[in-house]
Design a protein around this motif. Structure first.
Motif, PDB file in Angstrom:
ATOM      1  N   LYS A 553      -5.245  -2.594  -6.335  1.00 37.63           N
ATOM      2  CA  LYS A 553      -3.937  -2.747  -4.802  1.00 37.63           C
ATOM      3  C   LYS A 553      -4.234  -2.460  -3.394  1.00 37.63           C
ATOM      4  O   LYS A 553      -3.847  -3.657  -3.039  1.00 37.63           O
ATOM      5  CB  LYS A 553      -2.059  -2.450  -5.778  1.00 37.63           C
ATOM      6  N   ALA A 554      -4.994  -1.260  -3.134  1.00 36.03           N
ATOM      7  CA  ALA A 554      -5.281  -1.087  -1.516  1.00 36.03           C
ATOM      8  C   ALA A 554      -5.922  -2.498  -1.346  1.00 36.03           C
ATOM      9  O   ALA A 554      -5.963  -2.139   0.450  1.00 36.03           O
ATOM     10  CB  ALA A 554      -5.214   0.334  -1.621  1.00 36.03           C
ATOM     11  N   GLN A 556      -6.069  -5.301  -1.886  1.00 36.07           N
ATOM     12  CA  GLN A 556      -5.459  -6.249  -1.856  1.00 36.07           C
ATOM     13  C   GLN A 556      -4.888  -6.437  -0.924  1.00 36.07           C
ATOM     14  O   GLN A 556      -5.477  -7.478  -0.048  1.00 36.07           O
ATOM     15  CB  GLN A 556      -5.080  -6.447  -3.058  1.00 36.07           C
ATOM     16  N   ASN A 557      -4.308  -5.267  -0.211  1.00 38.60           N
ATOM     17  CA  ASN A 557      -3.477  -5.691   0.784  1.00 38.60           C
ATOM     18  C   ASN A 557      -3.993  -5.474   2.303  1.00 38.60           C
ATOM     19  O   ASN A 557      -4.207  -5.959   3.363  1.00 38.60           O
ATOM     20  CB  ASN A 557      -2.605  -4.129   1.187  1.00 38.60           C
ATOM     21  N   GLU A 560      -5.279  -8.648   2.198  1.00 37.48           N
ATOM     22  CA  GLU A 560      -4.857  -9.902   2.889  1.00 37.48           C
ATOM     23  C   GLU A 560      -4.056  -9.236   4.266  1.00 37.48           C
ATOM     24  O   GLU A 560      -3.802 -10.288   5.151  1.00 37.48           O
ATOM     25  CB  GLU A 560      -3.642  -9.397   2.187  1.00 37.48           C
ATOM     26  N   ARG A 561      -4.254  -8.295   4.628  1.00 39.93           N
ATOM     27  CA  ARG A 561      -4.519  -7.938   6.183  1.00 39.93           C
ATOM     28  C   ARG A 561      -4.784  -9.167   7.408  1.00 39.93           C
ATOM     29  O   ARG A 561      -4.842  -9.481   8.286  1.00 39.93           O
ATOM     30  CB  ARG A 561      -3.788  -6.470   6.904  1.00 39.93           C
ATOM     31  N   ARG A 564      -4.484 -12.803   7.371  1.00 40.56           N
ATOM     32  CA  ARG A 564      -3.458 -12.588   7.643  1.00 40.56           C
ATOM     33  C   ARG A 564      -3.621 -12.699   9.354  1.00 40.56           C
ATOM     34  O   ARG A 564      -3.086 -13.931  10.393  1.00 40.56           O
ATOM     35  CB  ARG A 564      -2.102 -11.921   7.617  1.00 40.56           C
TER      36      ARG A 564
END
Length: 788
Positions: A553-554, A556-557, A560-561, A564
């Motif tokens: 999850k980390a 993936q975050n 995603e950052r 963005r």
């Protein structure tokens, strides 16, 4: 099915619980008549009906059938031309009312799934609307016929009401006239007549008929003569009323005579529905599930809870037989749950074959046995001079005489009550016989010989009921594959028996028996150690999975950052490009208007072309969406944004890959076929697809306008200057969107607009050619422009 077994396994108590949940007498009668079946299709049909009723209760609520009565006797009277009473007709009216209610409840709606096992029963109901309406109109209760049942009855009852009012008025006048002679000023009934309570000394003062007197003789009850006459008139009306009611009842009976078959069918169906819904209510109260049946005589109960043990005290057990072994020998201390395990397996088998759900975990399996035999409990009988051993052996003899391969045999403490050596030998011989004929058998015992027999014989398995010696309490867990200890010495020591007595007792045990018990002790200790380690490993595995999920999850975050930030940069670049292009276009259009008649037009057009080329070069250097993942045929969806590697262009997926791994993609208005191996998904599309509906396609920067810009422009109604300004901007957008050609709609009119457009198009270096559209596509009113 063996009736003695039904009682031994307490199947009659389950039937009592079932009958409590039926709401009608016919439904309760079906509950009490329920017995286990041996035909598999019939069992599965009954189970499907219980499941369907349970599902309907969850979806639609309860089916209310209270008030249903047995009308078969009334129907027989109709068949022979008899006239039914008011109560009988009311019962039939209730039957038809319930039939209509049940039919409406069972109506299949379009939104519901396919018809269930009860659909045919609901559909077969015949509410007889004409007959029901007439009965409801005429019969108000079990004793009352409506005034409106006939005009004559309505007239008679009006006269009766008038006569009654006259009676009360006349009696009131008599009371007022003879008040001093009366003991009380109220009207009483004696022998069906209205009487006044007159003091005995004044009885000659009130003319009338004496009907009664008080126990002391001080009061005489006299019906005044005026009341006699009025009462006679009232009685005549009552007789006329009864005669009219008889006519009405006869007419209603005649109306129902042709419908006797439908009435009996309705009663039978409603009783069956009440019975089935009682089974569903019982299943719901027990939190039961539908068992799976097999023809291999396999029984596997998962977390079964004996239904007669209170829910807050029952401990779920899991027990199986028939797959790896056909004979199960359960050992362990008393009060450890051995008998409960026997009864649970036997009772669940009976319940399942009776069409009832069982209180066990979903997926439990049951077999269909022709007969179930059980020797459980104390069979000692003083009247028959039978000892405990004799009582049990009498049952065993009967079981051996009837058992075959389609039988389930349950024995509690087989061979007990006699010499241990002989008892163990008899038990082994009995179990061997049952195993040889193919019967499924479960037996409980304390004999070590039977534990050894199970260990050394193929198709026989040991099981034990776990016991915590530290607390002297059973855990009620059934452990298949592990023989149990009686724990007599350990329990005795905990209860305070002196150590020297226990040590003395141990000297009387044969060496082999002691060694065997020590082996069981070591096995039990090893099992507990392994189970504890297994739980520890499971805890570690769970912790590792949580850590892995957290790290993924980390990551993936982080991705995603990063995406963005890149997306923000792309959007900013596109905004700057769009503003620069718009500013340049506006400047060029103003210069065109100012210098249309001068000789600077050609130089300005050359400068404009150079500006457009520089803008395109800047656009190519803008941040691109990074294609990071090769597209596989299984993950491509129509509408996905991809890059065609061989053409170095972005495109939109139009079709999924075919059997040759080729698919169609769209580049602007261009549609071409490429290999699936020649495309890659654009990362932005893959990321946005996680939160969007399948089929949504975000456009890539290069082709962002291709999915929005129209392939034609309508200039009708505009002046030549206005039209050329809009056409200039439109063609620039079309070029950036990589359109190959566009349609310019100018209409026919005076021809001035078309002439101006064509003259302007001739001067544009990026226009390859222009021509009138096809006759069917607009003809002279439309010009098709093709770019270089």
């Amino acid at each position: 099915m063996n009736s003695k077994t039904l009682h031994t396994l307490e199947f009659d108590k389950i039937i009592a619980l079932l009958a409590e949940r039926a709401v009608s007498a016919p439904g309760k009668a079906l509950c009490h008549a329920l017995v286990p079946m041996t035909d598999l299709p019939e069992i599965e049909r009954a189970q499907a009906e219980t499941e369907a009723a349970l599902s309907r209760i969850r979806m639609k609520g309860e089916l209310r059938l209270s008030g249903l009565r047995d009308v078969s006797a009334s129907v027989k009277r109709l068949d022979v031309g008899g006239t039914l009473s008011t109560s009988e007709l009311y019962a039939i009216s209730t039957l038809l009312d319930l039939s209509e209610r049940a039919r409406n409840y069972g109506a299949h709606e379009e939104a519901e799934p396919d018809p269930d096992a009860l659909e045919a029963s609901f559909t077969a109901l015949s509410p007889l609307p004409k007959e029901k309406r007439e009965l409801k109109h005429c019969i108000l209760s079990e004793e009352l016929v409506a005034d409106t049942a006939s005009a004559e009855l309505s007239r008679i009852r009006r006269q009766m009401k008038t006569a009654d009012e006259r009676m009360h008025s006349a009696l009131q006048e008599e009371i007022n006239r003879h008040k001093s002679y009366l003991m009380d000023t109220i009207v009483t009934m004696r022998n069906g007549s209205y009487c006044l309570a007159v003091k005995s000394e004044y009885k000659s003062k009130l003319p009338g008929v004496v009907h009664d007197q008080s126990s002391t003789g001080s009061t005489v009850f006299i019906e005044p003569l005026v009341a006699v006459r009025l009462n006679n008139e009232y009685r005549e009306l009552v007789i006329a009323e009864q005669q009219e009611i008889t006519k009405i009842l006869a007419a209603l009976s005649a109306l129902l005579t042709p419908c006797t078959a439908a009435l009996l069918a309705n009663q039978k169906i409603l009783a069956a529905l009440d019975f089935v819904f009682a089974k569903a209510r019982l299943a719901s109260s027990m939190q039961a599930s539908k068992p799976l049946f097999n023809t291999e005589r396999i029984v596997e109960i998962k977390d079964g809870r004996h239904p007669l043990i209170p829910r807050d005290k029952v401990v779920p057990i899991s027990i199986r037989i028939g797959e790896d072994f056909t004979l199960l020998i359960i050992t362990g201390p008393n009060t450890g749950g051995k008998t409960v395990s026997l009864k649970t397996m036997g009772l669940f088998t009976l319940m399942g074959q009776a069409g009832l759900h069982i209180p066990a975990f979903q997926g439990s399996r049951l077999a269909v046995f022709r007969d179930v035999f059980a020797d459980i409990g104390d069979e000692q009988s003083i009247e028959q001079s039978l000892s405990t051993f004799s009582g049990h052996m009498k049952n065993v003899v009967e079981i051996l005489a009837s058992a075959d391969s389609d039988a389930l045999c349950l024995f509690d403490e087989l061979g007990a009550g006699t010499d241990p050596t002989e008892g163990a030998a008899l038990a082994i011989a009995i179990l061997s016989f049952l195993q040889n004929i193919g019967a499924r058998t479960v037996a409980t015992t304390h004999y070590s010989e039977l534990k050894v027999y199970a260990l050394s014989t193929k198709g026989v398995e040991n099981a034990s009921c776990e016991f915590d010696v530290a607390t002297l309490r059973p855990t009620y867990r059934l452990l298949i594959g592990i023989p149990g200890k009686s724990n007599a010495f350990a329990i005795s020591k905990k209860l305070g028996l002196p150590d020297y007595i226990i040590e003395e007792a141990k000297t009387h045990i044969e060496q082999n028996d002691a060694a065997f018990e020590d082996l069981l002790t070591r096995l039990e200790a090893d099992r507990r150690t392994i189970e504890a380690e297994r739980k520890e490993i499971l805890a570690y595995r769970t912790e590792i999975e949580e850590l892995k999920t957290r790290h993924e999850k980390a990551d993936q975050n982080l991705d995603e950052r990063k995406e963005r930030i890149l997306e923000k940069a792309r959007a900013e670049a596109e905004r700057i490009l769009a503003e620069a292009k718009e500013s340049a276009d506006q400047s060029i259009r103003r210069i065109n208007r100012l210098s249309a008649d001068s000789g600077l037009l050609r130089e300005l057009e050359k400068e404009r072309t150079g500006l457009r080329e520089r803008l395109k070069a800047v656009e190519k250097t803008a941040p691109k969406k990074e294609a990071v993942k090769a597209a596989k045929p299984a993950v491509l969806h129509i509408g996905d944004s991809v890059r065609v590697l061989s053409m170095d262009h972005d495109a939109i997926v139009s079709t999924l890959p075919d059997k040759n791994n080729r698919l169609f993609v769209r580049m602007g208005v261009l549609r071409t076929q490429v290999s699936a191996d020649d495309v890659v998904l654009i990362e932005e599309e893959a990321a946005s697809a996680k939160g969007a509906k399948r089929g949504y396609s975000g456009a890539a920067p290069t082709f962002g306008k291709a999915s929005h810009i129209s392939p034609e422009i309508n200039l009708i109604g505009k002046t030549v200057d206005e039209a050329l300004g809009e056409l200039d901007k439109y063609l620039d957008d079309a070029l950036l969107a990589h359109l190959n050609s566009v349609r310019v709609i100018h209409g026919r009119g005076t021809g001035a607009l078309k002439k101006g457009v064509l003259a302007w198009l001739k001067k544009q270096p990026y226009v390859k050619k222009f021509e009138d559209a096809h006759f069917d596509d607009g003809g002279e009113a439309v010009t098709v422009v093709t770019f270089r």
